[in-house]
Structures are given as C-alpha cells and as structure tokens.
Write an enzyme that holds these catalytic residues in place. Structure first.
Site, PDB file in Angstrom:
ATOM      1  N   ASN A  82      43.555  36.861  40.433  1.00 28.67           N
ATOM      2  CA  ASN A  82      43.032  37.260  41.743  1.00 28.67           C
ATOM      3  C   ASN A  82      42.911  38.789  41.758  1.00 28.67           C
ATOM      4  O   ASN A  82      43.914  39.484  41.870  1.00 28.67           O
ATOM      5  CB  ASN A  82      44.009  36.760  42.824  1.00 28.67           C
ATOM      6  CG  ASN A  82      43.625  37.206  44.219  1.00 28.67           C
ATOM      7  OD1 ASN A  82      42.550  37.759  44.437  1.00 28.67           O
ATOM      8  ND2 ASN A  82      44.514  36.961  45.181  1.00 28.67           N
ATOM      9  N   GLU A 131      52.843  30.791  46.655  1.00 28.56           N
ATOM     10  CA  GLU A 131      53.022  32.243  46.565  1.00 28.56           C
ATOM     11  C   GLU A 131      53.911  32.712  47.714  1.00 28.56           C
ATOM     12  O   GLU A 131      53.404  32.973  48.822  1.00 28.56           O
ATOM     13  CB  GLU A 131      51.668  32.948  46.653  1.00 28.56           C
ATOM     14  CG  GLU A 131      50.714  32.557  45.559  1.00 28.56           C
ATOM     15  CD  GLU A 131      49.609  33.586  45.375  1.00 28.56           C
ATOM     16  OE1 GLU A 131      49.520  34.149  44.286  1.00 28.56           O
ATOM     17  OE2 GLU A 131      48.862  33.849  46.332  1.00 28.56           O
ATOM     18  N   GLY A 180      50.888  46.477  45.534  1.00 28.47           N
ATOM     19  CA  GLY A 180      49.854  47.312  44.930  1.00 28.47           C
ATOM     20  C   GLY A 180      49.938  47.152  43.421  1.00 28.47           C
ATOM     21  O   GLY A 180      50.714  46.326  42.935  1.00 28.47           O
TER      22      GLY A 180
END
Ligand code: PGA
Length: 252
Positions: free
Chosen positions: A9, A165, A173
């Site tokens: 992703n 998740e 980040g």
C-alpha cells in the site's frame, strides 16, 4: 507449501515520477519471484494506470486504495470501481483505517464499496482493525466483528481478502522512528483465527485470504508469515523503497 500474499500500500507517499520509477524497478527486479507468491501494489490514483501496465506485464496485480460505489457520473473528486477495472485493477483496498478515521468513512459506505468491487469483479481487500483506546477498553473482538459483519452485509461473496491492521501498529510515516507499536506475531495470529471464525459463521463456503498489516518490516515479515492463519502481509511504509520491499520479498 502455502501460497504467500505480499501486498504493498503506497498510500500518498510517492508522487507520479517516484511511483513509476519504483514500479519499473520492481518489474525488473522481481522477474523470477516465486510462483508461490501473489504480489499486488496499491499506488496512488494519479500513477495508477502506468504503474498497473508495467506491473501486470510481470504478473503483479494492482488495485486502487479506495473506490467510489456508483458508476460514471457527477461525483466530483471520486473514481469508481468500474473506472479502475477498465484501467486494469484486479483488487481494491476497502475500509483502510486511514479512510475510516481520517476521512470518516462509515460502515455503510464501506459496505457499498465492497458491493461495487464485486459488481466490477475486483477482489476487495477489506481492512479491519481496532484503535489503541478500543483495545485498552477490551472492545477489540466486538469492533472487529462489527466491522466484518457490516462490511459483508448482503454480499454475494466469492473471493475475499481481509487485512487485519491494528490501528496502533500502523506506521506514522516512512522514517525509521515512525514505526507503530509492535503487534506480536502470536497476537496477530489470535486475531486472524477470530476473523476466520467470524467470516465462516457468515459465509461457510468462503475461505478468505488473511493478511496482517502494521509496520511490517524486512526483519519482522517472516515471523508473521510463519503463523498458520496468516497468508500474507499488507505493507505500507516499507513497501515504498525498493531495497526494503525486495528484502521483504527475499525474506519469504
Ligand atoms: P505500514 O502501513 O506498513 O506503514 O504500517 C500498513 C497499512 O496501513 O496498510
């Protein structure tokens, strides 16, 4: 030998040029990746088409990070499952926690997105996960059950991928110091078993593929993949740099 799913992703980490450079580099580097591995990349919408072209030539699937549920029409700023399908998508992420918690996506909207993926023959990758507060107050199982039940409501399911998740485990980040809290492989396994039980209760004939996501790195991927109910990983930050993505592939 179980089939392994490596899904990347890219979120909003890469611009158009960076996405194309990385896609081309991956296509060159992974020509001989194991036939027992299914790989898919979820680029940003602006880079979707060229990235998808390059990757599909080497057997890597692509999908958007989000879809809208109607077909073409007056929906400023949205892109539908139909349009992504025509651009080569095989999968789509649905209900990622950043969509839920940053953009306020509701369970009802997630259910509509799931339906439209099925209508356009995209395999949905439904993302579920609890926040730190929900876990601390003992609500984890109830939250995951609710997310699954509402997302799958009234669907005629065949193929389904679910990514567990935990929100608290997701990186903040791409920096080394921005990893989320560590979710132990045995805790991830426990939640995956719970997810299978819930899906089977709703759809006895469907066997979902289960991915774990949340700060997966080259040095942790193998521990998750050893777990019997974890079929693969959904990787964000560590998939956006060629060296760490290749290390993840090699660790399998
Ligand atoms: P992360 O992201 O690997 O950067 O934690 C995973 C995800 O949110 O899909």
């Amino acid at each position: 030998m179980k089939k392994i799913y490596l899904f990347a992703n890219w979120k909003m980490y890469l611009d158009y040029d960076e996405s194309n450079i990385l896609a081309n580099a991956i296509a060159l580097a992974v020509k001989d990746f194991s036939p027992n591995t299914e790989m898919a990349i979820f680029p940003s919408s602006i880079a979707f088409y060229p990235v998808c072209q390059v990757l599909s030539d080497v057997g890597i699937g692509c999908g958007p990070q989000n879809v809208y549920w109607t077909e073409k029409g007056g929906y400023t700023g949205e892109v539908s499952a139909e349009i992504y399908k025509m651009a080569g998508a095989k999968y789509s992420l649905v209900g990622h926690s950043e969509r839920r918690y940053v953009f306020g996506e509701t369970e009802e909207e997630i259910n509509k997105k799931m339906q439209s993926c099925l209508d356009w023959n995209l395999t949905p990758v439904l993302c579920v996960g609890e926040t730190r507060e929900q876990r601390n107050s003992g609500e984890t199982d109830a939250i995951i059950k609710e997310q699954i039940t509402s997302a799958l409501k009234d669907l005629d399911l065949k193929d389904l991928v679910i990514a567990y998740e935990p929100v608290w485990a997701i990186s903040k980040g791409v920096g080394k110091d921005q990893v989320g809290q560590h979710c132990d492989d045995s805790e991830a396994e426990k939640m995956h078993k719970f997810i299978i039980k819930e899906v089977t209760a709703l759809f006895p004939a469907v066997k979902p593929i289960l991915l774990f996501g949340g700060s997966v790195r080259p040095d942790t991927v193998k521990y998750y993949l050893k777990m019997p109910h974890i079929d693969g990983v959904l990787v964000g930050a560590a998939s956006t740099k060629l060296d760490s993505w290749l290390k993840i592939i090699q660790a399998v």
